[in-house]
Design a protein around this motif. Structure first.
Motif, PDB file in Angstrom:
ATOM      1  N   UNK B 137       0.822  -1.209   0.000  1.00 30.38           N
ATOM      2  CA  UNK B 137       0.000   0.000   0.000  1.00 30.38           C
ATOM      3  C   UNK B 137       0.853   1.254   0.000  1.00 30.38           C
ATOM      4  N   UNK B 138       1.915   1.221   0.806  1.00 25.30           N
ATOM      5  CA  UNK B 138       2.802   2.374   0.895  1.00 25.30           C
ATOM      6  C   UNK B 138       3.521   2.635  -0.427  1.00 25.30           C
ATOM      7  N   UNK B 139       4.051   1.556  -1.000  1.00 21.26           N
ATOM      8  CA  UNK B 139       4.756   1.702  -2.272  1.00 21.26           C
ATOM      9  C   UNK B 139       3.843   2.322  -3.319  1.00 21.26           C
ATOM     10  N   UNK B 140       2.599   1.866  -3.325  1.00 17.09           N
ATOM     11  CA  UNK B 140       1.638   2.364  -4.309  1.00 17.09           C
ATOM     12  C   UNK B 140       1.431   3.860  -4.109  1.00 17.09           C
ATOM     13  N   UNK B 141       1.248   4.217  -2.854  1.00 23.30           N
ATOM     14  CA  UNK B 141       1.012   5.626  -2.536  1.00 23.30           C
ATOM     15  C   UNK B 141       2.213   6.480  -2.951  1.00 23.30           C
ATOM     16  N   UNK B 142       3.408   6.020  -2.603  1.00 19.15           N
ATOM     17  CA  UNK B 142       4.613   6.796  -2.887  1.00 19.15           C
ATOM     18  C   UNK B 142       4.872   6.880  -4.386  1.00 19.15           C
TER      19      UNK B 142
END
Lengths: 625, 587
Positions: B137-142
């Protein structure tokens, strides 16, 4: 982890492999070569080799570096026909230089940059000290043939030096000319003699002697081949040499002195065919040129044989003859109709065709080289065709000649086929009582032929016997001396000076010294140490008065003098020292290729091997992905 | 550890085993739970990362690719050559490989960037101990942050391409060409090839044609054993006719437009494909000569219609060749499928695919002019287009085959990248500056929205910070991967550009950095502050270099290719992190 990586890196395995491979060929350098036996333990077969490319042809190398070396040597040999020993030796010497650089902690990009710069310096030296072949050797007799400092009579054809620059150019380098040519004080003396507009034809005998590098007999054959070819082409000065039109015919069982050069194309034929040749001798005959095989089954390249064809026949067809027979009858009828007496086939001819033709006194010669077909096409007006059935009156050449040259023994006769003017075709017949020597003799001849061909093509040669190498060494060492004091900038700005240039240049120069000393060692008159000492001493003496550009040309001639001294030392006492030359383009290309090999291997850090089985991977300590 | 990217010693040969098929009883499928916890898989991924990262950039190390039985050796550092040679028994490796290859086949460039970033992300995510879902989820957001920043007008690491001069194009080309050391080019040679690539690109743009615009194409011809500086670009098409019987002199090649016929069908005289069927032929009927007669009919028609150039993709029967040549026609056979399309575009001819009908008038094409050009041992027939045409030929020369084949790959890659600029006329700063700049931006941006975003993503603030650090660190590690000689990487605290300091220069003397940053846009000065790339620094908003500055970047990367590579890398990494089981049928 970091530490171990660096250690591995400093002992670059690829470079070590390259250096080890090069080590095998040391004895093939220079005029005094030794044979090597290669023996296959599995099959018991062996081969006798005397040159670098034959050695690699006979070795089965599976390692990547070995493959790379093999490919490079083949490519070089294909084009230049000589110089692959020099190529490999320097690849080895410079790969040791690269390893040394890594061990001293010089980073790969710095090594790459400095080595590339060094090779440019060397190429520049080659350009500067190249000697035009025009008029080369013309003054030799006046100077008594001795190895005087300027014994080679280095006059220039007037064309290459513009008048305005001439006054100063015996002191400094000729900067304005396209090719920079070595100059000597004899320039002025020669001036009056040279014809201003006609380039003097090169003195082939002198040039060839200087390029023979110890293979005097082979070179004499090459000179003779050139003479015959030039006579054919009405080229009085023998100023070109087309090696594609030179053929070799190897005859075992005769002493080596019987080797000779003949105009036309000499082939060995069976007794049966020789008798046909005998009947055809001394009369102009019609010739057919076949580009392919001469057989019923032959189809041109790219033709797909249909798969699903079934012959349906009624009974009457059984009485007829086979398709092959039909074809044979048709072809022979055509040949007889066109009065063809000689067929040159680039591929093979089927036994049946040869026999049938023999019966009709038509001579079939197989395996004719493409250049032979072309020369015959040009000389007889024939047109090469793929199928014999294509032949028409228009395709058949006229005026070919067949002559028996010599009956060798019961099973073979050498027959000379030729055409009007021959189109420059000459055959060198190489003989030897020792069968296994024939290959080496053939290679030797081709090396000499290519050297002569290149020299005439380049219109220039380099001082040989190590002179060019030593001039490069001197130049590299001189350039290395100019240490730049700039401290390392954080990023390599353009034009920033490589801080390791000096070190790398010196190591590259050592590689060249290594080359020259190995050649000297191979003469048998020097130990490795003695050769090196002699070279270093010579360098030191020269460095004493290298300083100003004005003295530079003088240094060249000094260099020559000393190089003459190498040769005279290497020759048996009493024999007059002789000038030695090397090929310009061959040397430049060999050096460039050697460095390319080193740079590619140096920058490689891993091998990716495909198709390895798990078991062998474990044995060879491979990492599996 | 200072230097993460180490060089794999050549002694350590890496190989890829083929799984042999065996005739044994069927074994049950192999199931690997949580593959990223498996040491073997992790080792293989790390090996793959080292292998690819060590190839990265202008000082990258080369790989010798060959098979275990011998055969030819390819020396390369290009992902499009290297990756297809890698076949692993491990599906995880193949997953990443095929994802990168897919990117490269579409965008040509930035394959190594994508691979290095993807593998770094996977490694970091594993090390950070974040749960798979949180990391994903974080990677996607970043990634979203990065992409929207890169697409902004005022993005600090983007350069608007100026088509008014060739400078930007040449710089872009040069950055690609100089990044492949296996080409073994000097500075001068690199510049020469870069200029040629730009010139070739410009020649493929049709000028002032109203209506739909069709881009032309560059055909590459290679000549071994010649100096690189002898390479050249020509408008029109050059066909290799070495060894073919061709008119030696240009006199027979008149300059009025000439009629061309082009066959895609084989004229070798063999029967067309029969499929599985069987043809029954009564004996005494010679099929070969019947087909030949038919071919001769075609030849006669060509002569009647005043064809001057007769070209066949495949083989032409020698009898037909002989006949056509006797009629003064230039015959070219074995053109090959790759040259068909350019030749069609150039001449306007329609390829004839059948031998069973007469040649329709509209099949004929035209060329304006023919001339013979000699390159080393190769003889080329130069076909000039009848009108305006966007076909050009790039003749590439190099001293040996190894270097020539890499040069060819690189030039094709450059052509594709230059074409991508038509889609989006921008470029990104090269030399690692985009990566460091982007990392600094992401750090800054995400620090300002910790609470909100963590809540939206459903993770704790510390998890969020850990994820951001992992992502930024991965980006920075790609910039660091450009250095292969033990040098240190730095980032300046104004523009967040990438700087390197040679290993032999005393480390820590950052004041000595007087040169330029990786892309060449920012100059070092005593007032500038730097920090080591792997050290923690207080986040800051990276400034864009002044737009009016006369200084031009020295290294540029393709915007379109890099943007896509960034997305591919993150999405592939996310996919890898998402894999729970690997089920392998081992039969």
């Amino acid at each position: 982890m970091l530490g171990s990586t660096v250690i591995n890196h400093r002992q670059h395995v690829g470079l070590q492999e390259l250096s080890a491979l090069a080590g095998v060929t040391h004895s093939f350098l220079g005029p005094d070569k030794t044979y090597k036996f290669i023996q296959d333990d599995a099959s018991g077969e062996s081969a006798l080799v005397r040159s670098c490319f034959r050695l690699f042809e006979n070795l089965e190398l599976t390692c990547a570096v070995g493959q790379l070396v093999h490919e490079t040597i083949q490519a070089h040999q294909r084009v230049y026909g000589t110089g692959s020993g020099c190529l490999l030796f320097l690849a080895g010497a410079w790969s040791r230089a690269a390893v040394e650089c890594l061990q001293r902690g010089i980073s790969v990009p710095h090594v790459v940059a400095a080595m590339s710069e060094a090779i440019e310096v060397c190429e520049d030296v080659c350009r500067i000290c190249s000697i035009s072949i025009e008029g080369l050797g013309a003054t030799q007799s006046e100077e008594g043939g001795a190895a005087t400092p300027h014994g080679s009579g280095l006059q220039l054809s007037k064309k290459s030096v513009p008048r305005a620059s001439r006054a100063s150019c015996h002191k400094t380098l000729n900067i304005s000319g396209q090719r920079k040519i070595k100059l000597s004080r004899h320039f002025y003396e020669a001036e009056a003699k040279t014809q201003p507009d006609q380039p003097e034809p090169p003195n082939i005998t002198y040039l060839a002697d200087a390029l023979s590098h110890g293979c005097v007999d082979a070179m004499n054959l090459a000179v003779e081949a050139n003479r015959l070819q030039s006579k054919d082409n009405q080229d009085v000065g023998c100023s070109t040499f087309d090696v594609t039109k030179v053929l070799t015919c190897v005859v075992p069982g005769l002493p080596e002195e019987r080797s000779c050069v003949l105009p036309g194309c000499v082939v060995l034929l069976s007794v049966e065919q020789a008798s046909v040749a005998l009947r055809l001798r001394e009369q102009p005959v019609n010739v057919a040129l076949i580009n392919g095989d001469l057989s019923h089954a032959f189809r041109h390249l790219g033709f797909k044989r249909p798969a699903g064809i079934q012959q349906v026949s009624d009974r009457s067809a059984l009485l007829g003859s086979s398709p092959e027979e039909e074809w044979l009858v048709k072809v022979v009828a055509l040949l007889l109709n066109l009065e063809v007496k000689l067929i040159l086939v680039s591929g093979l001819a089927s036994e049946k065709v040869i026999q049938r033709c023999c019966g009709h006194r038509i001579l079939v010669v197989e395996k004719a080289k493409a250049s032979v077909l072309k020369a015959f096409a040009d000389a007889t007006g024939g047109v090469p065709v793929t199928y014999a059935t294509q032949l028409t009156k228009h395709c058949v050449g006229t005026g070919a000649k067949v002559a028996t040259w010599r009956e060798l023994h019961e099973s073979a006769t050498a027959v000379n086929i030729s055409a009007r003017g021959n189109g420059g075709l000459v055959t060198v017949v190489l003989t030897s009582c020792v069968r296994s020597k024939l290959q080496a003799l053939e290679d030797q001849f081709w090396a000499c032929a290519h050297r002569l061909h290149r020299a005439l093509k380049d219109r220039a040669v380099l001082p040989g016997a190590g002179a060019t190498e030593m001039l490069c060494v001197r130049r590299l060492q001189k350039r290395a001396g100019h240490r730049s004091e700039t401290s390392g900038a954080p990023t390599e700005a353009e034009g920033a000076v490589n801080p390791y240039r000096g070190e790398v240049f010196r190591l590259m120069a050592d590689g060249l010294i290594d080359y020259v000393s190995t050649v000297m060692f191979n003469t048998g008159r020097f130990s490795k140490v003695k050769a090196r000492t002699a070279l270093r001493q010579q360098l030191q003496e020269c460095n004493g008065h290298v300083g100003t550009a004005a003295k530079f040309s003088q240094v060249f001639s000094e260099g020559e003098n000393e190089d003459g001294a190498f040769v005279s030392e290497a020759k048996p006492a009493g024999a007059p020292a002789m000038k030695v030359y090397d090929n310009l383009s061959v040397k430049q290309e060999a050096w460039r290729k050697a460095l390319d090999l080193v740079l590619l291997v140096l920058q490689t850090d891993a091998e990716v091997v495909t198709g390895v089985e798990q078991k062998t991977a474990a044995e060879e300590n491979l990492m599996l992905l | 550890m200072v230097n993460e990217v180490t060089c794999v010693a050549i002694a350590s040969r890496i190989c890829f085993a083929l799984v042999m098929s065996r005739h044994v009883k069927k074994s049950p499928s192999l199931c690997t739970d949580r593959p990223l916890d498996n040491a073997d898989i992790c080792n293989k991924l790390s090996l793959l990362r080292q292998l690819l990262a060590s190839c990265f950039g202008p000082t990258g190390r080369l790989k010798q690719v060959h098979n275990s039985i011998g055969g030819c050796v390819v020396t390369t550092s290009t992902s499009s050559v290297l990756l297809p040679a890698i076949s692993s028994a491990q599906p995880f490796v193949n997953l990443i490989k095929s994802s990168i290859l897919n990117h490269v086949s579409r965008f040509s460039d930035c394959g190594l960037f994508a691979a290095t970033l993807c593998l770094a992300l996977v490694e970091r995510a594993k090390q950070s101990g974040l749960g798979g879902n949180v990391a994903i989820g974080l990677n996607k957001h970043l990634l979203g942050l990065c992409v929207s920043y890169l697409q902004r007008e005022d993005c600090g690491c983007k350069v608007k391409l100026d088509f008014g001069s060739s400078q930007h194009l040449v710089t872009l080309a040069r950055s690609i060409i100089s990044s492949k050391p296996a080409c073994v080019l000097t500075e001068q040679e690199t510049l020469h090839i870069s200029k040629l690539a730009s010139q070739a690109f410009l020649l493929t743009l049709p000028c002032a044609n109203p209506g739909t615009v069709t881009l032309g194409r560059t055909v590459t011809a290679s000549v071994e054993g010649h100096s690189v500086l002898a390479s050249a670009v020509f408008p029109g098409l050059l066909l290799d006719v070495t060894g073919a019987l061709c008119p030696h002199k240009a006199e027979s090649l008149n300059s009025s437009p000439m009629c061309v016929v082009l066959f895609s069908a084989s004229l070798a005289g063999d029967l067309p494909e029969l499929g599985d069927g069987i043809v029954e032929v009564p004996s005494g009927v010679d099929t070969d000569s019947q087909i030949l007669d038919q071919l001769l009919e075609l030849g006669k028609q060509a002569v009647k219609d005043e064809v001057k150039l007769f070209v066949c993709q495949k083989v032409i029967h020698p009898v037909i060749q002989q006949y056509l040549r006797s009629q003064g026609i230039i015959v070219i056979e074995r053109l090959g499928v790759t040259l068909m399309e350019p030749l069609i575009q150039l001449t306007g001819a329609q390829p004839v695919a059948t031998l069973h009908s007469t040649l329709p008038a509209k099949a004929y094409g035209k060329v304006r002019d023919l001339s013979i050009r000699q390159f080393g041992s190769k003889t080329m027939l130069h076909l000039h287009p009848p009108g305006e045409s966007a076909i050009c030929t790039m003749v590439l020369c190099h001293r040996n085959e190894t270097m020539l084949s890499e040069l060819k790959v690189v030039c094709q890659k450059t052509e594709n990248v230059l074409r991508l600029t038509l889609r989006e006329p921008s470029a990104l700063l090269g030399g690692g500056c985009t990566e460091t700049h982007l990392a600094a931006y992401v750090r800054h941006k995400s620090m300002n929205e910790v609470t909100e975003t963590a809540a939206v993503l459903g993770c704790s603030q510390s998890e969020y910070l850990l994820g951001v650090e992992g992502f930024c660190h991965s980006l920075e590690s790609v910039a660091k991967a450009l250095e292969h000689n033990g040098g240190n990487s730095f980032i300046d605290l104004t523009h967040a550009h990438h700087w390197t300091l040679r290993a032999d220069v005393m480390s820590g003397c950052m004041e000595d950095m007087t040169g330029l940053c990786g892309c060449g846009l920012v100059e070092g000065s005593p007032s500038r502050k730097w920090t080591c790339l792997n050290s923690k620094y207080t986040e800051f908003s990276p400034a864009s270099p002044s737009r009016d500055s006369p200084v031009q970047p020295r290294v540029l990367d393709s915007f379109t290719a890099k943007l896509n590579a960034l997305q591919v890398a993150v999405e592939t990494a996310n996919l890898a992190l998402d894999v729970r089981y690997i089920i392998q049928d081992v039969n």
